[in-house]
Design a protein around this motif. Structure first.
Motif, PDB file in Angstrom:
ATOM      1  N   ILE A 111       0.838  -1.208   0.000  1.00 26.53           N
ATOM      2  CA  ILE A 111       0.000   0.000   0.000  1.00 26.53           C
ATOM      3  C   ILE A 111       0.869   1.252   0.000  1.00 26.53           C
ATOM      4  N   ILE A 112       0.519   2.186  -0.866  1.00 21.74           N
ATOM      5  CA  ILE A 112       1.051   3.550  -0.788  1.00 21.74           C
ATOM      6  C   ILE A 112      -0.084   4.409  -0.255  1.00 21.74           C
ATOM      7  N   GLY A 113       0.076   4.996   0.927  1.00 26.04           N
ATOM      8  CA  GLY A 113      -0.945   5.845   1.525  1.00 26.04           C
ATOM      9  C   GLY A 113      -0.577   7.309   1.363  1.00 26.04           C
ATOM     10  N   VAL A 114      -1.521   8.114   0.876  1.00 22.96           N
ATOM     11  CA  VAL A 114      -1.251   9.533   0.607  1.00 22.96           C
ATOM     12  C   VAL A 114      -2.217  10.388   1.409  1.00 22.96           C
ATOM     13  N   THR A 115      -1.694  11.240   2.269  1.00 23.25           N
ATOM     14  CA  THR A 115      -2.544  12.155   3.016  1.00 23.25           C
ATOM     15  C   THR A 115      -2.030  13.592   2.871  1.00 23.25           C
ATOM     16  N   GLY A 116      -2.761  14.551   3.446  1.00 20.14           N
ATOM     17  CA  GLY A 116      -2.373  15.961   3.338  1.00 20.14           C
ATOM     18  C   GLY A 116      -3.617  16.820   3.264  1.00 20.14           C
ATOM     19  N   THR A 117      -3.487  18.087   3.663  1.00 12.58           N
ATOM     20  CA  THR A 117      -4.630  18.992   3.552  1.00 12.58           C
ATOM     21  C   THR A 117      -4.981  19.229   2.093  1.00 12.58           C
ATOM     22  N   ASN A 118      -3.975  19.529   1.292  1.00  9.59           N
ATOM     23  CA  ASN A 118      -4.169  19.777  -0.129  1.00  9.59           C
ATOM     24  C   ASN A 118      -3.185  18.927  -0.936  1.00  9.59           C
ATOM     25  N   GLY A 119      -3.563  18.635  -2.150  1.00 15.38           N
ATOM     26  CA  GLY A 119      -2.650  17.966  -3.077  1.00 15.38           C
ATOM     27  C   GLY A 119      -2.675  16.456  -3.045  1.00 15.38           C
ATOM     28  N   LYS A 120      -3.439  15.861  -2.111  1.00 13.93           N
ATOM     29  CA  LYS A 120      -3.341  14.402  -2.000  1.00 13.93           C
ATOM     30  C   LYS A 120      -3.995  13.677  -3.168  1.00 13.93           C
ATOM     31  N   LEU A 140      -5.639   2.804  -8.075  1.00 15.96           N
ATOM     32  CA  LEU A 140      -5.958   4.040  -7.370  1.00 15.96           C
ATOM     33  C   LEU A 140      -7.263   3.860  -6.597  1.00 15.96           C
ATOM     34  N   CYS A 141      -7.273   4.262  -5.326  1.00 13.17           N
ATOM     35  CA  CYS A 141      -8.471   4.009  -4.511  1.00 13.17           C
ATOM     36  C   CYS A 141      -8.474   4.956  -3.302  1.00 13.17           C
ATOM     37  N   GLY A 142      -9.457   4.750  -2.436  1.00 16.53           N
ATOM     38  CA  GLY A 142      -9.500   5.523  -1.200  1.00 16.53           C
ATOM     39  C   GLY A 142     -10.412   6.720  -1.273  1.00 16.53           C
ATOM     40  N   ASN A 143      -9.987   7.795  -0.631  1.00 12.17           N
ATOM     41  CA  ASN A 143     -10.836   8.960  -0.447  1.00 12.17           C
ATOM     42  C   ASN A 143     -10.944   9.835  -1.683  1.00 12.17           C
ATOM     43  N   ILE A 144     -10.247   9.487  -2.740  1.00 12.28           N
ATOM     44  CA  ILE A 144     -10.203  10.344  -3.935  1.00 12.28           C
ATOM     45  C   ILE A 144     -11.608  10.522  -4.495  1.00 12.28           C
ATOM     46  N   ALA A 145     -11.955  11.776  -4.795  1.00 12.37           N
ATOM     47  CA  ALA A 145     -13.287  12.109  -5.308  1.00 12.37           C
ATOM     48  C   ALA A 145     -13.129  12.775  -6.662  1.00 12.37           C
ATOM     49  N   ILE A 165      -0.206  -2.867  -6.633  1.00 12.31           N
ATOM     50  CA  ILE A 165       0.175  -1.827  -5.667  1.00 12.31           C
ATOM     51  C   ILE A 165      -1.057  -0.955  -5.448  1.00 12.31           C
ATOM     52  N   LEU A 166      -1.564  -0.894  -4.238  1.00 11.08           N
ATOM     53  CA  LEU A 166      -2.708  -0.032  -3.951  1.00 11.08           C
ATOM     54  C   LEU A 166      -2.213   1.377  -3.630  1.00 11.08           C
ATOM     55  N   VAL A 167      -2.703   2.360  -4.371  1.00 11.04           N
ATOM     56  CA  VAL A 167      -2.367   3.769  -4.116  1.00 11.04           C
ATOM     57  C   VAL A 167      -3.608   4.410  -3.521  1.00 11.04           C
ATOM     58  N   ALA A 168      -3.613   4.621  -2.222  1.00 14.09           N
ATOM     59  CA  ALA A 168      -4.830   5.022  -1.508  1.00 14.09           C
ATOM     60  C   ALA A 168      -4.716   6.445  -0.974  1.00 14.09           C
ATOM     61  N   GLU A 169      -5.651   7.313  -1.386  1.00 10.78           N
ATOM     62  CA  GLU A 169      -5.772   8.622  -0.734  1.00 10.78           C
ATOM     63  C   GLU A 169      -6.448   8.410   0.614  1.00 10.78           C
TER      64      GLU A 169
END
Length: 464
Positions: A111-120, A140-145, A165-169
């Motif tokens: 898993i690649i986890g991506v967080t941040g206020t902006n830009g994620k 690509l998955c997760g919180n991405i809208a 490889i899961l790339v998750a926002e």
């Protein structure tokens, strides 16, 4: 850590919240043989779908735990941590997991986890695009809208294979209930005042985001800004550090990726390597060069070649509602940046504009934002500000107090676009970059951005 499918059988699990992520959590756990109950404070449309699958559903549930025994509670990101149902579970020593924790236990893929206020979202999409361009099976998955990119972390993890490889926002809301979650690569893009109506302070907000790295080990990687001492102070991890920046920086440990206006570089100790040209990168602004540097840093463990990296950089397009070009009318460019829901994002989008801007902003201010801070930037980059939404009066008051007088107030987005058209000169941008949440006038930022597109295209049609 992948739990064998048989380990879920006959587990008594309560899923709280039946939005998109809650629906998939309940559905997947039901398929795996768990005894699932799903509840929601309202009557969401997805509830009937779960009932049809055989999941026990409790709609309009306003109380604490239903009077049943549970082995696990899985909560949705929209449910506050202090809600009675979650606090009662804690008091009764029932484990509470977020969707992120559940996905981690289901996944067979790194898993690649991506967080941040902006830009994620942009960074996560970039990472996925770079890996796919290089021949990897990134998901690509997760919180991405964003249209065409929306897939829950739970569903992607359930269907994952070891070669993927899961790339998750991952949002701060999703990190409130993590325990063993351990991404192989963690990425933190930015931190600024946002969601303080839920988290209370910037320090608490940041400490929750730092949980992304908490369980990482020496074989993992932590990708963080090389020029943000506050974020660096919050990250506690055993992982290897990879810093990203817009320039070469000194670091005590780890390596550095930086992206200037033309190229992207990697430095480890005294050795510096040119990785790729960025001349054909099409995203506006320094913030998008930072996103690129963070994405390339996240891909370092997979040894992407310079040829594949340049191909990915030149073919990447930003997700919808993020500095999205909509139309040119009478020499004026119309830009949809509806995803911009806080002051930092509004400032970064203004900095990215190469010409004078008529800025459409306003909505719901989630964090008592000091909008007066943006007046020096408005004086450099903006021709006028067109305000709308619930907090327009407060924003106007702050801007005028700080010395900005070029303000128009409107009652709707349609009126705002038409007034912006009248204010813009040939060569200008009209940019929807609200700096506020959308839920006073729209269901979400996507609906706001879609409405902006439709209005601009009507404007274009009326012009023809």
């Amino acid at each position: 850590m992948n739990m064998k499918n048989t380990q879920w059988q006959n587990k008594r699990i309560l899923v709280v919240g039946i939005g998109r992520s809650g629906y998939d959590a309940a559905r997947v756990l039901h398929v795996l043989g768990a005894q699932v109950t799903a509840c929601d404070a309202g009557s969401p449309p997805l509830a009937s779908g779960l009932a049809d699958l055989g999941v026990r559903v409790r709609k309009n549930w306003q109380g604490g735990l239903p009077q049943e025994d549970y082995d696990l509670v899985v909560t949705s990101p929209g449910v506050p941590a202090e809600s009675p149902i979650l606090q009662e579970a804690v008091q009764e020593a029932i484990p509470v997991w977020s969707e992120v924790e559940l996905a981690y236990h289901l996944s067979q893929a790194p898993i690649i986890g991506v967080t941040g206020t902006n830009g994620k979202s942009t960074t996560a999409a970039l990472i996925s695009h770079i890996l796919i361009t290089a021949g990897y099976r990134a998901v690509l998955c997760g919180n991405i809208a964003a249209e065409g990119m929306e897939r829950t972390f739970t569903d992607a993890a359930y269907q994952s294979r070891p070669e993927e490889i899961l790339v998750a926002e991952v949002s701060s809301f999703q990190l409130e209930w993590v325990h063993e979650f351990r991404p192989h690569v963690g990425v933190w893009t930015t931190l600024s005042a946002d969601h303080l109506d839920r988290h209370g302070s910037l320090e608490e907000y940041g400490s929750i985001k730092a949980r992304l790295f908490r369980r990482q080990m020496k074989t993992d990687f932590a990708v963080i800004p090389g020029d943000d001492a506050f974020i660096q102070s919050l990250v506690q991890t055993e992982a290897k550090y990879i810093y990203f920046s817009l320039q070469n920086i000194d670091t005590i440990e780890g390596c550095v990726i930086w992206s200037d206006a033309h190229r992207i570089y990697f430095r480890n100790g005294d050795e510096t390597v040119l990785l790729a040209s960025t001349e054909r990168y099409r995203l506006y602004g320094e913030h998008n060069r930072r996103n690129l540097a963070a994405a390339v840093a996240a891909c370092l463990p997979w040894n992407i070649s310079g040829e594949h990296l340049e191909e990915a950089i030149s073919t990447f397009r930003a997700p919808p509602h993020r500095m999205e070009w909509v139309a040119e009318i009478d020499g004026v460019q119309y830009i949809n940046n509806s995803m911009c829901t806080n002051l930092q994002a509004a400032e970064e989008s203004l900095k990215a504009a190469p010409v004078p801007v008529v800025l459409i902003m306003g909505g719901v201010d989630k964090s008592d934002t000091p909008f007066g801070k943006m007046v020096p930037l408005l004086q450099q980059k903006a021709r006028s500000v067109v305000l709308m939404g619930a907090d327009a009066a407060n924003i106007e008051k702050q801007l005028r107090a700080a010395g900005w007088e070029h303000i128009v107030r409107c009652d709707s987005l349609e009126e705002a676009v038409w007034r912006a058209r009248d204010l813009a000169h040939p060569g200008d941008w009209v940019m929807l970059s609200p700096g506020c949440a959308s839920f006073d006038m729209f269901a979400n930022f996507q609906e706001r951005g879609n409405a902006f597109r439709r209005i601009v295209h009507r404007l274009e049609g009326s012009h023809d």
